[in-house]
Scaffold this active site. Structure first.
Site: not given
Length: 626
Positions: A327, A520, A524
């Protein structure tokens, strides 16, 4: 269940000691001794026997439970042959060792996930729907497509739809992971789970609740575990091959040699005794306790490095990492927006920042915070009044009697200021005073200090592909990917899009290598749960992400990813050393047992001695990982 198993092991050990004392101090018959030893055996092993029978009924013949049952029941049977010594204690010892190994496995395996209650924070309980000219509060599930809902500042968007009235800024953190708000106005599409920051919005519903974005996110996290590829535990894979080999070898040893003897009936008991001895020696106690212990030690050592690995199976999966997917915001970048450039026109940089910080000094918008951080000294005597926040555009205020506007290009257009674009990547904040354009300020997220080093380390570990997925704009995402030298970059994604891309990458990946995803945020959580191994940032990461992940980096350092892979490879290596050593010694003693040359001490060393040495080697995993 773990506590109950621990209690059973402790009580069975005490009963075993008592049984051994009775055997050596009292004159008991074989049958009486059998009863005495059966108590601790059944207490510690009833579930193993039950699982073996259940698997037999399901057609799953060869497994570790059956191997334990055959070896231990064989040890009980030996005592009934003429001239043979009882091996009851051996039978209980074998089952105790097996259950201790299973206990380590239970603690090392992340077999169950915590609830995803934190995800429910993004799901609104009620929605304001317009019916008959009045606003009515109802459950989002009761609203039909085509109805209009009203979302006030501070409220969550309950359903997907299209803005028909009003302008505002939306906090999309829960969906895209981006902390920079998104400006929306009539005609723009909005998704459930976003938080309305400023203006009042009227939204025409385009999807029912069951099909809404927020509902799908929660559903994906709840069900991703079913799709995740679960690596078999080593013992399960080992037993699938080892058990049939040992069982068939014992059967051959018991029934084939007597066929060549002059008297089959007289010869059969001797060979059956050898076959049962063969089974006892072949019992893989060293493996069933030392292999899980190696994983347990590896996990403990990793935790000392700030790496929380939720199960032994993830050690194996980590060691075979081939594709790493990141990410962006909060993972590769700090997730905090900062002023990266100031481009003034007919004014100094300090004066431009000074005006922008004064106008934004009361706002809680992330951009306003960035501007105040860049120019914290706003108590300089300037008179700031008539502050007006213009939804979806920016802020207007009077500074020392002059009208200063700070915001996006739409705000500049509305006052007739002649603005221009910037060559840099980031959020461009324009400033004008009394309609005169004074320049712009560039605000962007910054890479984490160790991001470049982390990517380099992963390359050195032979990562075949490093990919970035983000909900951010294309230009921002591609800029970060270019700086880091990543192989692929996918931008403007929702959680479902991330899951789809990860599933595609997993299907393209060969079976020898696995896919890691590092993230995080709440957004996600679905892909963390879906990847072969999900790695979450434990310091700043959301609770939902940490719960959905298989590995947590407690201090958010990206370089710990490569370290986690190295630690897992070291643990696997120690486990394999135990396998090779234990099997090698046992094969040697088994050959001697087959020809009747194996002594009791050899059998003891092949079982207990090898187990002790393997356990000592397994303990190295903890020290090696520190």
């Amino acid at each position: 269940m773990k506590n109950w198993r621990l209690v059973r092991i402790a009580v069975s050990a005490l009963l075993l000691i008592a049984a051994m004392v009775i055997e050596h101090t009292c004159k008991c018959s074989v049958g009486q001794l059998l009863f005495v030893y059966l108590l601790p055996f059944l207490l510690v092993g009833y579930d193993v026997i039950g699982n073996a029978l259940e698997n037999l009924l399901k057609g799953k013949v060869f497994n570790e439970d059956l191997l334990m049952c055959i070896a231990t029941l064989g040890a009980f049977c030996i005592g009934f042959f003429p001239g043979a010594e009882t091996e009851y204690a051996e039978a209980v010892f074998v089952m105790l060792f097996f259950q201790i190994g299973e206990l380590f496995e239970d603690y090392a395996e992340g077999k169950s996930r915590k609830s995803i209650s934190h995800l429910m924070d993004i799901r609104p309980d009620v929605a304001n729907v317009l019916r008959d000219g009045k606003i009515v509060q109802v459950s989002p599930a009761e609203i039909a497509i085509g109805e209009s809902i009203v979302v006030k500042p501070g409220e969550k968007v309950p359903l997907d739809g299209c803005v028909t009235e009003g302008s505002s800024s939306l906090n999309t953190l829960a969906l895209t992971g981006e902390s920079l708000p998104r400006e929306v106005s009539p005609g723009d599409e909005v998704f459930s789970g976003c938080v309305n920051i400023s203006g009042v919005l009227t939204i025409c519903v385009k999807k029912v609740y069951a099909e809404s974005t927020v509902s799908k996110i929660i559903d994906m996290v709840e069900n991703a575990g079913e799709k995740k590829s679960k690596s078999e535990t080593f013992i399960a894979k080992f037993a699938r091959v080892y058990t049939p080999v040992v069982v068939f070898a014992a059967l051959v040893l018991a029934f084939l040699p007597p066929l060549f003897a002059s008297n089959y009936l007289l010869s059969f008991p001797e060979w059956l005794y050898r076959a049962l001895t063969f089974l006892i020696v072949s019992c893989p106690c060293a493996l069933v306790i030392s292999v899980p212990l190696a994983f347990f030690g590896g996990i403990g050592g990793a935790s000392k490095n700030g790496i929380l690995i939720k199960g032994g199976r993830y050690m194996d999966t980590l060691s075979r990492a081939g594709v790493v997917v990141f990410d962006k915001t909060g993972t590769l970048t700090k997730g905090r927006f900062e002023v990266t450039a100031v481009h003034p026109e007919n004014i100094s940089e300090t004066q431009l920042l000074h005006l922008a910080a004064h106008v934004e000094h009361l706002s809680t918008h992330p951009i306003a915070i960035s501007l105040r951080n860049a120019f914290p000294n706003v108590n300089d005597g300037c008179v700031v009044k008539d502050i007006e926040e213009i939804a979806g555009q920016g802020v207007r205020a009077s500074v020392n009697g002059k009208i200063v506007c700070v915001g996006n290009s739409r705000l500049m257009d509305s006052i007739g200021a002649k603005w221009h674009t910037c060559h840099m990547t980031g959020s461009i904040i324009h400033v004008a005073m009394d309609g005169l354009y004074l320049g712009h300020i560039v605000i962007s997220d910054q890479l984490k200090d160790d991001a470049l080093e982390a990517v380099k380390d992963l390359r050195e570990l032979a990562a075949k592909k490093i990919v970035m997925l983000t909900g951010d704009r294309k230009d921002v995402g591609e800029h970060v990917a270019a700086v880091l030298g990543l192989d692929e970059c996918h931008t403007e994604l929702l959680p479902a899009d991330k899951v789809a891309i990860v599933e595609r990458l997993m299907s393209e990946n060969d079976k020898k290598h696995t896919l890691l995803f590092v993230g995080d945020g709440i957004n996600d959580a679905p892909v963390l749960a879906r990847a072969d191994v999900g790695i979450a940032m434990g310091g700043l990461g959301s609770d939902a992400a940490i719960e959905a992940a298989d590995v947590v980096l407690m201090d958010d350092k990206l370089t710990k990813i490569a370290k986690a892979i190295l630690l897992s490879r070291g643990t696997i290596r120690i486990a394999m050393e135990n396998v090779i050593f234990a099997i090698g010694v046992k094969l040697l003693v088994l050959l001697l047992a087959t020809v009747g040359c194996a002594t009791l001490w050899m059998a003891v060393f092949a079982d207990v001695g090898v187990t002790v040495l393997a356990v000592l080697n397994a303990m190295r995993a903890y020290r090696c990982c520190r």
